[in-house]
Structures are given as structure tokens and as C-alpha cells.
Write a protein that holds these residues in place. Structure first.
Motif, PDB file in Angstrom:
ATOM      1  N   ALA A 178    -118.695 -29.760 -57.686  1.00 44.85           N
ATOM      2  CA  ALA A 178    -117.796 -29.292 -56.626  1.00 44.85           C
ATOM      3  C   ALA A 178    -118.386 -28.128 -55.847  1.00 44.85           C
ATOM      4  CB  ALA A 178    -116.445 -28.886 -57.213  1.00 44.85           C
ATOM      5  N   ASP A 201    -114.242 -30.337 -53.392  1.00 41.81           N
ATOM      6  CA  ASP A 201    -113.338 -30.990 -54.330  1.00 41.81           C
ATOM      7  C   ASP A 201    -112.135 -31.509 -53.570  1.00 41.81           C
ATOM      8  OD1 ASP A 201    -111.774 -31.563 -56.829  1.00 41.81           O
ATOM      9  OD2 ASP A 201    -113.413 -30.446 -57.740  1.00 41.81           O
ATOM     10  N   ALA A 211    -113.615 -25.310 -56.105  1.00 46.19           N
ATOM     11  CA  ALA A 211    -114.889 -25.538 -55.421  1.00 46.19           C
ATOM     12  C   ALA A 211    -115.510 -24.219 -54.958  1.00 46.19           C
ATOM     13  CB  ALA A 211    -114.685 -26.480 -54.241  1.00 46.19           C
TER      14      ALA A 211
END
Length: 237
Positions: free
Chosen positions: A131, A136, A144
């Protein structure tokens, strides 16, 4: 290093537990950490800004005054939908950033200072995430962002202290078969999400642990600054 002392955060379950077990099997001395009291584990709630310092000192005491490697594995993965109230959304953001990034930065700082003051080498292994590169879901901006920040932290440490023998490695798993990832898989459609993974399955904790143990004990110094992907080819850089 012979029988190095390794602090592994978030090692009461999942990837962290697998890392600690892998290190024990190799003769290292894994110092385990969890958020709640448990036999053989140092307890520290990393949402508390003062907890990383207490954890570091407790780990030093447990190790007899010397820690050779820090593994930043502890993490929080909770959805934070945009339609929450402003204060609830901000609380979710700050809790995730504190546990996933700020506490890792604090512990990294303590570790680097520990090694610099003693004039010895040391290693940090950061368990980041895919991520951090590809982002994400819309409910996981915070996750993220935290993992992207961890990668920037890792690269900065690697570049800043390699000449002193202080090395930094990062691992970016995709989905891994843990309770944390299982909740996410269920929320995003379950098995249908596997269509995005060419390997056809998520990683196991033991697979990620094998990479972390390699970085802790075997990775050559010239690898410092490296980011190792482990996502079943779901994101190829």
C-alpha cells in the motif's frame, strides 16, 4: 552477529510471531512485544506517545543493555470511511499514523542513537506494505500514508548511516494470511479479491518471516536501502 538480540514489535501474533519464531530457530534472541501483558512478551500500547521509549528501555534491560536489530512490525489496520464524523475520521487517522509510523520512527531513533553512541553496527527491518507504493482502498488512506512514510523513513536511515554500519531494509507484503488481512479480504469481496493476485493466493506469515529473518541475519551490507516486495506479483515495480 553471534546470537544477536532482536526487538520485534507486534510479535504476539501473525507476521511478528512468525518472525520471532524464525529468529529463535536461527539462534538469535528475539525480544517479543505485544500491546497487552503476556508471558514472555513486553507489553506496550504504541498508541501512547510515551510507550516506545518505555518499550525500548524494557527491551534493553531484557537484553542486558545491547540490542543489535530492531524489527518494526507492529501495525494497526482499521477502516476509516470518509463519511465518519470529522473528529472520528481524524482520530482514526492519527491512531493509525501513530502506531504504524510514529512509533516506528521513535524506536528507530532510539536504535540509531544506541548504535552511534557505542560505535557499533546495527540493523533495522521495516515491515511496510504494498500500500505504501500503490495505495489502498478509499477507507484506508491513513494506512497507505503510514506505510509510504515508513518507506521514506527507511530510505533516509539507509542513506544517512550506512557509513557507520547502520543498515536498513524494508519489506512490502501484499495481503498476508493473518486475522488483520482476513477482515479486509472479507470486506472487499473475499475470494474475488484474489483475482488481482497472479500467484492466486495471499502470502503466509512464514513467507514474510523468512524474508525478515534474512534481512536481520543474512542480507549483505550492500543491500541496505533495499525494498523487498512480497505480493504475489499483484504490484510489480
Amino acid at each position: 552477529m553471534t546470537s544477536p538480540h532482536v526487538l520485534v514489535t507486534g510479535s504476539s501474533r501473525g507476521i511478528g510471531a512468525a518472525i520471532a519464531s524464525g529468529l529463535d530457530a536461527r539462534g538469535a534472541r528475539a525480544i517479543r512485544h505485544g500491546s497487552t501483558p503476556r508471558a514472555g512478551t513486553l507489553a506496550a500500547d504504541l498508541s501512547d506517545p510515551s510507550a516506545p521509549q518505555r518499550l525500548w528501555q524494557a527491551a534493553l534491560d531484557a537484553a542486558g543493555g545491547t540490542i543489535d536489530v530492531l524489527v518494526n512490525n507492529a501495525g494497526l489496520f482499521e477502516a476509516n470511511p470518509l463519511d465518519r464524523s470529522d473528529i472520528a475520521w481524524l482520530d482514526g487517522w492519527e491512531d493509525t499514523l501513530r502506531i504504524n509510523l510514529t512509533s516506528a520512527a521513535q524506536l528507530s531513533r532510539f536504535a540509531v542513537r544506541h548504535w552511534l553512541e557505542r560505535g557499533v553496527a546495527g540493523r533495522i527491518v521495516h515491515i511496510a506494505s504494498r500500500a505504501g507504493y500503490r495505495g489502498d482502498s478509499p477507507d484506508h488512506w491513513h494506512y497507505a500514508a503510514a506505510k509510504g512514510g515508513m518507506l521514506a523513513l527507511h530510505k533516509t536511515i539507509a542513506r544517512g548511516y550506512a557509513a557507520k554500519g547502520i543498515l536498513s531494509y524494508a519489506i512490502t507484503p501484499g495481503f498476508t494470511d493473518t486475522a488483520m488481512a482476513g477482515d479486509y479480504l472479507a470486506s472487499r469481496g473475499g475470494p474475488g479479491l484474489l483475482a488481482d493476485i497472479p500467484l492466486g493466493r495471499v502470502a503466509t506469515p512464514d513467507e514474510i518471516a523468512a524474508i525478515a529473518v534474512f534481512c536481520t541475519l543474512d542480507a549483505p551490507p550492500s543491500m541496505t536501502g533495499a525494498v523487498i516486495d512480497a505480493n504475489g506479483a499483484s504490484y510489480v515495480r
